[in-house]
Scaffold this motif. Structure first.
Motif, PDB file in Angstrom:
ATOM      1  N   GLU A  89     101.927 121.691  56.325  1.00 41.35           N
ATOM      2  CA  GLU A  89     101.551 120.969  57.542  1.00 41.35           C
ATOM      3  C   GLU A  89     102.744 120.721  58.464  1.00 41.35           C
ATOM      4  N   LYS A 148      90.641 120.794  56.765  1.00 44.36           N
ATOM      5  CA  LYS A 148      91.124 120.101  55.567  1.00 44.36           C
ATOM      6  C   LYS A 148      90.196 118.950  55.201  1.00 44.36           C
ATOM      7  N   ALA A 184      88.581 122.466  52.837  1.00 43.96           N
ATOM      8  CA  ALA A 184      89.911 122.516  52.210  1.00 43.96           C
ATOM      9  C   ALA A 184      90.726 123.572  52.936  1.00 43.96           C
ATOM     10  N   LEU A 185      92.035 123.521  52.740  1.00 45.38           N
ATOM     11  CA  LEU A 185      92.921 124.583  53.221  1.00 45.38           C
ATOM     12  C   LEU A 185      93.409 125.366  52.007  1.00 45.38           C
TER      13      LEU A 185
END
Length: 816
Positions: free
Chosen positions: A575, A593, A597-598
């Motif tokens: 990030e 996110k 989700a990432l």
């Protein structure tokens, strides 16, 4: 060592008159030449690489003693592009003319007139500038050995663009052949973008990488690379960057000359048309791509050389080498796909070593914004994409064996030793070599009863030679390792019996098969009406007042490089790197996110969700469209066996979406993505797929089993396809281990399917699949869902309105 100790006085004076000092790498190349050493020079664009390559030859030719017999070619320069060979010829004449050197330098490409070619054969120039395809023709001449007996040096320019391909295999074989003609010949490679120099040295050398010395030029000024955020926003999806065209036009207005690069011919035509619609000030803007006629390309190149254009929209035809002088900006429309390619393109701007080149990336979507940012960072850090080491292709070797027989009778053992001296074929087994020679002489076991496939025969002296003059002529008309889609000539004309009019270019045959008479399309920057197709000609007439049906043809699309894909995954995961991204893209990542989700750096995110009456599975490998297409095909087979009822899929360079009649969230997803799909599943799919036939056709054309061009005629793409499909079916039934079937499988695995990359990806994600079961679409999935809509929507105003509404609904749903 000072320049005065190395350069002859005439050359010292010439450098001084221009206010130059010879650069260290130019003097180093001179040292290598004087020691009789081959060398690979890697130096930044604008650093005088080309002059460094030619300088030893110019000095040698200026000092040669008179001789009683006519001299042959002294230096052979090989360029991957016709335009580059012509441009280098023009630039090389400057020092020759200004120093008063009695040196003849001439280019010879597919665009060179027949009278000039005939004269060059009778009276060779001192320096001959040509392409790999023309060299293939030279090596198939009866007098090739005598013609090149005086050859002192071969210069391969832009070596990075040639070596990792079948074209590079063929050139390596021809270099080995030239070394037999001229044992003392030196080899010189030039490039600005090489990730692993040892691989190129092994390809270039006559005895491994140690036979080629490495010379490195000093680094130039780092480029200035910007990423355009049009209107402060980045579209969710798209691939043309249409949203940013008004700003691109304003940027062009503020530059001297801009090169606007795109990745496909379709994008070139589209962007050119949009810029012309915005061009209220009538700026001179041109179009340049490989389907345009040679005459039109030359007009654009001449105008660029004169500084008469403000912008050129172009594809990879202008990627390399050409020094345009006035170009001060490179614009990349849509994602670059590779850092090395962009370094090459950026080098076209401000072709001077000590001043920075300027480039602007224009991403077409949010995923492309990530890619553009990753590419910009990689370029500034000088991290380039790499290519794996190649093993020489056997269909290419078959063409070379035939070419050798056309030139002179050959001894089997001697030719085997010669072939193994070429880098890509250094590990060639005797069994494979025998199989290639047997194929050229009989067509192989299953075809040996057909007389037409007997192309070489042994003589009473034990030497192999071409069967007859007609076989020789047919080979020479079909040399080369580039197999493009079947094309037709686009000519101005109409009526029931059109007469061949002015040729405006070429386009893929399959494109015109989609049109009906009266349809309009954009080509060469104009709107045309399609009238008819007769033989190898498509007849068209101007339709300037009509709204065009945009062409879907586009040549090859570059795959996302493995290196850039890895950087994109890292950027999403870390990030701290988001700060370099626009606010709306940062928000998109944050919502992804939060909602789903990432993916981690070595993870693959997999989402499942229902929408309407369908169930979706979306995964994000970030491994390129080719690998994703293959994976999607194999997944649909597995899902079908599981009774899930897959209905279809779409994919891009970043993700894959499949949809079905039944939920997929409860499946054993680890088993679904198991590496064993590259075994029986892949084989079974290839048995049924048209793709193998298409790959076989390319191999058959390169190997000479099927010819496209005959004396006095040319087969259409449909005729070639029909012939190769018949042979493919015969070989599969009667000789499944046939040489060309082996070649086709290897090509499909490495090219159309990208199996090696897919295998690496499946190994990487084993045990690392992060599954998120959702109740609705995620922010990341929106671009894929929009691509499904574009595949199905009609190409009219109503269709565009439907898509616009669908986009609003999807975004609202994902961000709720």
């Amino acid at each position: 060592m000072p320049a005065a100790a190395v350069l002859p006085p005439r050359f010292q004076a010439w450098f001084a008159a221009r206010g130059w000092n010879a650069r260290p790498h130019q003097l180093a190349m001179l040292d290598k030449a004087q020691a009789g050493r081959s060398a690979l020079l890697i130096a930044p664009t604008g650093g005088g690489k080309t002059l460094a390559g030619f300088l030893p030859s110019l000095i040698d030719l200026s000092q040669r003693s008179p001789r009683n017999t006519p001299a042959g070619v002294h230096t052979l320069y090989i360029s991957p592009l016709k335009a580059l060979a012509v441009d280098v010829e023009r630039n090389l004449m400057t020092p020759i003319r200004e120093m008063g050197l009695k040196i003849v330098a001439e280019s010879r490409t597919g665009d060179t007139g027949e009278s000039r070619k005939a004269r060059q054969r009778l009276k060779p120039p001192d320096i001959l500038l040509t392409t790999p395809e023309q060299l293939a023709l030279f090596c198939a001449w009866e007098g090739a050995r005598e013609y090149f007996a005086d050859l002192a040096c071969v210069i391969v320019d832009e070596a990075h663009a040639i070596w990792p391909s079948k074209r590079g295999d063929l050139l390596a074989l021809h270099l080995a052949r030239l070394q037999q003609f001229a044992p003392n010949m030196r080899r010189v490679g030039l490039s600005a973008t090489v990730d692993d120099p040892d691989l190129v040295r092994r390809w270039l050398g006559a005895g491994g990488q140690d036979s080629v010395d490495l010379v490195l030029g000093s680094g130039g000024a780092p480029p200035v690379v910007e990423v355009l955020v049009s209107g402060g926003r980045v579209p969710w999806a798209g691939h043309t960057a249409e949203h940013a065209m008004a700003e691109v036009y304003e940027i062009i207005k503020g530059s001297k000359t801009a090169l606007v690069f795109v990745n496909t011919r379709f994008q070139a035509e589209f962007a050119f048309q949009k810029l012309w619609e915005l061009n209220d000030e009538g700026l001179p803007i041109a179009l340049h791509h490989g389907s345009l006629s040679a005459e039109q390309r030359r007009k654009v190149e001449s105008a660029m050389a004169r500084g008469a254009l403000r912008a050129v929209v172009c594809t990879s035809t202008l990627d390399m080498g050409i020094d345009w002088g006035d170009v001060d900006l490179v614009i990349q429309l849509a994602a670059p796909k590779g850092a090395s390619r962009m370094v090459q393109r950026i080098g076209r701007a401000n072709h001077r070593l000590d001043e920075p080149s300027r480039a602007i990336f224009v991403p077409a979507s949010r995923f492309e914004m990530l890619e553009c940012r990753a590419a910009a960072d990689a370029i500034l850090e000088n991290h380039l994409d790499g290519d794996p080491e190649r093993i020489g292709a056997l269909d290419v070797l078959a063409q070379h064996v035939m070419g050798c027989a056309c030139s002179e009778p050959f001894d089997l053992l001697s030719l085997y030793d010669e072939v193994r001296s070429a880098g890509p074929y250094s590990s060639l087994s005797w069994e494979d070599f025998e199989a290639v020679v047997d194929f050229v002489s009989t067509g192989g076991y299953a075809l040996k009863t057909y007389d037409k496939f007997r192309r070489i025969v042994p003589g009473p002296d034990g030497l192999w030679r071409a069967r007859n003059a007609q076989t020789v002529q047919r080979h020479r008309m079909n040399v080369g390792a580039i197999v493009s889609p079947a094309t037709v000539n686009v000519r101005v004309g109409g009526g029931k019996r059109p007469v061949g009019g002015r040729k405006i270019g070429e386009a893929e045959e399959g494109y015109f098969e989609q049109l009906t008479p009266g349809d309009t399309f954009v080509f060469a920057g104009q709107v045309w009406r399609f009238n008819s197709i007769v033989g190898a000609d498509a007849f068209v007439s101007p339709a300037p007042a009509d709204d065009p049906k945009m062409p879907s043809w586009g040549g090859s699309k570059f795959p996302l490089s493995t290196y850039l894909a890895s950087r994109v995954r890292t950027m999403m995961h870390d990030e701290t790197e988001w700060t370099a991204l626009p606010p709306d893209v940062q928000e998109w990542l944050a919502w992804q996110k939060l909602r789903s989700a990432l993916p981690g750096e070595d993870e693959m995110l997999l989402e499942t969700f229902p929408r309407g009456k369908r169930f979706y599975l979306v995964c994000y490998p970030f491994d390129g469209r080719l690998a994703h297409s293959t994976l999607a095909m194999l997944l649909t087979r597995r899902l079908d066996r599981l009774g899930v009822g897959p209905l279809g899929f779409v994919c891009n360079d970043y993700a894959i979406s499949l949809w079905s009649l039944k939920p997929m969230s409860d499946l054993d997803l680890e088993a679904l993505f198991d590496q064993d799909m590259l075994g029986d599943d892949l084989e079974a799919w290839l048995e049924e797929s048209f793709m193998m036939k298409r790959t076989f056709k390319a191999c058959a054309l390169i190997a000479g089993l099927i010819e496209r061009r005959y004396p006095g005629e040319e087969k259409s793409g449909r005729q070639v396809t029909f012939s190769t499909d018949l042979i493919y079916d015969v070989l599969r039934r009667h000789q499944p281990d046939h040489l060309l079937l082996r070649c086709a499988r290897e090509d499909a695995a490495s090219g159309l399917l990208d199996v090696a990359r897919l295998g690496d990806m499946l190994a990487r994600i084993k045990g690392r699949i992060h599954h998120v079961a959702l109740d609705r679409v995620s922010p990341f999935a929106v671009p894929l869902m929009l691509e499904i809509g574009r595949e199905r929507a009609p190409g009219d105003a109503a269709g565009e309105m439907i898509l616009a509404e669908a986009e609003e609904d999807l975004i609202a749903e994902a961000m709720a």
